[in-house]
Enzyme design. Structure first.
Site, PDB file in Angstrom:
ATOM      1  CG  ASP A  57     -10.429 -35.043   8.052  1.00  0.00           C
ATOM      2  OD1 ASP A  57     -10.077 -34.727   6.898  1.00  0.00           O
ATOM      3  OD2 ASP A  57     -11.306 -35.902   8.274  1.00  0.00           O
ATOM      4  CB  SER A 117     -11.480 -39.991   9.600  1.00  0.00           C
ATOM      5  OG  SER A 117     -12.000 -38.738   9.287  1.00  0.00           O
ATOM      6  CG  ASP A 152     -13.313 -37.195   4.899  1.00  0.00           C
ATOM      7  OD1 ASP A 152     -12.838 -36.486   5.816  1.00  0.00           O
ATOM      8  OD2 ASP A 152     -14.065 -38.168   5.123  1.00  0.00           O
ATOM      9  CG  ASP A 183     -10.006 -39.228   5.708  1.00  0.00           C
ATOM     10  OD1 ASP A 183     -10.283 -38.194   6.359  1.00  0.00           O
ATOM     11  OD2 ASP A 183     -10.879 -40.035   5.340  1.00  0.00           O
TER      12      ASP A 183
END
Length: 434
Positions: free
Chosen positions: A225, A89, A229, A227
């Protein structure tokens, strides 16, 4: 995280997936989809996971660089018994992790994670050597996801924006999605090299995005960010627009469209009191959960809510996704701005953010907060002084020896006074560590 651990997870996930084989997937065709962000460790981890799956008799299909919500979408809608996203992340490139996703598109429940851990330990104890499997990217998987996102939009957005991809997963996906929507995009943080993911860019580092928005007179900026999400925004005036503001915009928009079941929005204890009051002015109830998207999702499912999220920009549109999705959030915000004919600054002007302060107190030991008499007395005194126009949240960190004290009030002076008094009470009761 090493080769044996990654291989063990693949073996455990493959074994479990066959135990609970989804009814809509024909027997003998079990597959798991694997995706990753741009970290240099992603490819070799993917090969080890695939090797572990093969050992359990399960095939792997490789989506390559894709977002976490992209893997969740593919797992939920495709012929997959499970999915694996390789990402850490918003963390730096040195870190990486393996996120397992069930066929339903949701993260695995605690009891399943415990079962996987036991299966992993069994294989690790066997002493067998890991055998990686070569993977080839299937580009059709990525396209399925972006095509789905595009299908949620009914018109184009003639805007000028700046997008920071955090040198992460959005670098591959966002240009393909936004390129077909009539948007003029200035890309930053879009040259990943395996080691620069989240490095002075993305949703944790908004200064460069803000500066570029102001320099280019853009309508707004969007930051993802690693990843993708989550998404945060910068308005045309340079104002930070966080997840709270997105929940307000989306909540009001959904209610006006008759698509907000129960007139509720789910947020966490960290969401600002200003959001709660702004939503309340529109007849929308805000429900609070502990910090974590897991708890937000649980409450949404319990109450049948369509919208929930966190201040960090992790927003769940449950009708369209099973997890927070930064790209989907970006589309919804752009759509709201376009349909309203107003600027982002004008749309969020209604939210009056209360001063907020978070203090971390490093403690020698943890005891139930309810047992700390002096702390409870200070909390009660603060709540009485605020008279409904402030909030006190005191909790322990789940991973560190920290007590977290969060105060919201009408003035900075009140915030400073009560964070100090409660923090001092905690130090007196539990002992502090410098």
């Amino acid at each position: 995280m090493d080769a044996r651990t990654a291989h063990a997870l693949g073996f455990a996930l493959g074994t479990w997936a066959q135990e609970v084989h989804p009814k809509d997937i024909p027997a003998g065709t079990a597959e798991v989809v694997i995706g990753m962000d741009t970290r240099e460790s992603g490819p070799w981890l993917a090969k080890q996971v695939a090797g572990g799956l093969a050992r359990a008799g399960v095939k792997a299909r490789f989506a390559g660089i894709i977002t976490t919500p992209g893997v969740a979408y593919l797992t939920r809608t495709g012929p997959f018994v499970a999915g694996v996203m390789i990402s850490a992340s918003h963390n730096p490139y040195e870190d990486n992790g393996l996120k397992a996703i069930s066929h339903s598109g949701y993260k695995l429940p605690d009891e399943v994670e415990l079962h996987l851990e036991n299966l992993m330990n069994q294989w690790l104890a066997s002493g067998q050597a890991p055998e990686p499997r070569k993977l080839t990217v299937d580009p059709s998987l990525d396209n399925l996801y972006t095509d789905y996102l595009a299908s949620t939009v009914s018109e184009k957005f003639p805007m000028k924006i700046v997008v920071d991809c955090a040198n992460g997963a959005a670098t591959e996906v966002a240009p393909r999605l936004l390129g077909g929507l009539g948007i003029t995009v200035d890309w930053i943080g879009a040259k990943p090299n395996g080691r620069n993911i989240n490095l002075d860019c993305g949703s944790l580092h908004l200064d460069n995005l803000r500066q570029r928005v102001l320099e280019t007179n853009a309508d707004l900026g969007i930051a993802f960010d690693g990843d993708a999400d989550r998404a945060l925004f910068v308005s045309g005036s340079g104002r930070l627009v966080d997840g709270d503001a997105v929940l307000f915009l989306a909540g009001v928009s959904l209610k006006q469209a008759g698509q907000l079941p129960g007139d509720v929005v789910v947020a966490t204890v960290m969401s600002n009191l200003g959001l709660e009051k702004a939503l309340g002015a529109h007849g929308i109830e805000m429900l609070r959960t502990p910090v974590g998207d897991k708890y937000v999702l649980e409450k949404m499912l319990e109450r049948g809510a369509a919208l929930g999220g966190e201040q960090s920009g992790h927003v769940i549109f449950l009708k369209q996704a099973t997890t927070g999705d930064g790209l989907l959030t970006a589309l919804r915000v752009l759509e709201i701005i376009h349909k309203s004919g107003k600027t982002l600054d004008a749309l969020i002007a209604e939210i009056k953010t209360f001063p907020q302060k978070l203090v971390n107190v490093r403690v020698k030991n943890k005891r139930p907060l309810s047992d700390l008499r002096t702390v409870q007395e200070q909390i009660a005194a603060a709540e009485k002084a605020f008279g409904g126009s402030g909030r006190v949240v005191v909790r322990f960190s789940g991973t560190e020896p920290l007590a977290r004290v969060m105060i919201e009030a009408k003035t900075d002076e009140e915030v400073d006074e009560w964070t100090g008094r409660i923090a001092d009470a905690i130090r007196a009761e539990l002992g502090s560590v410098n």
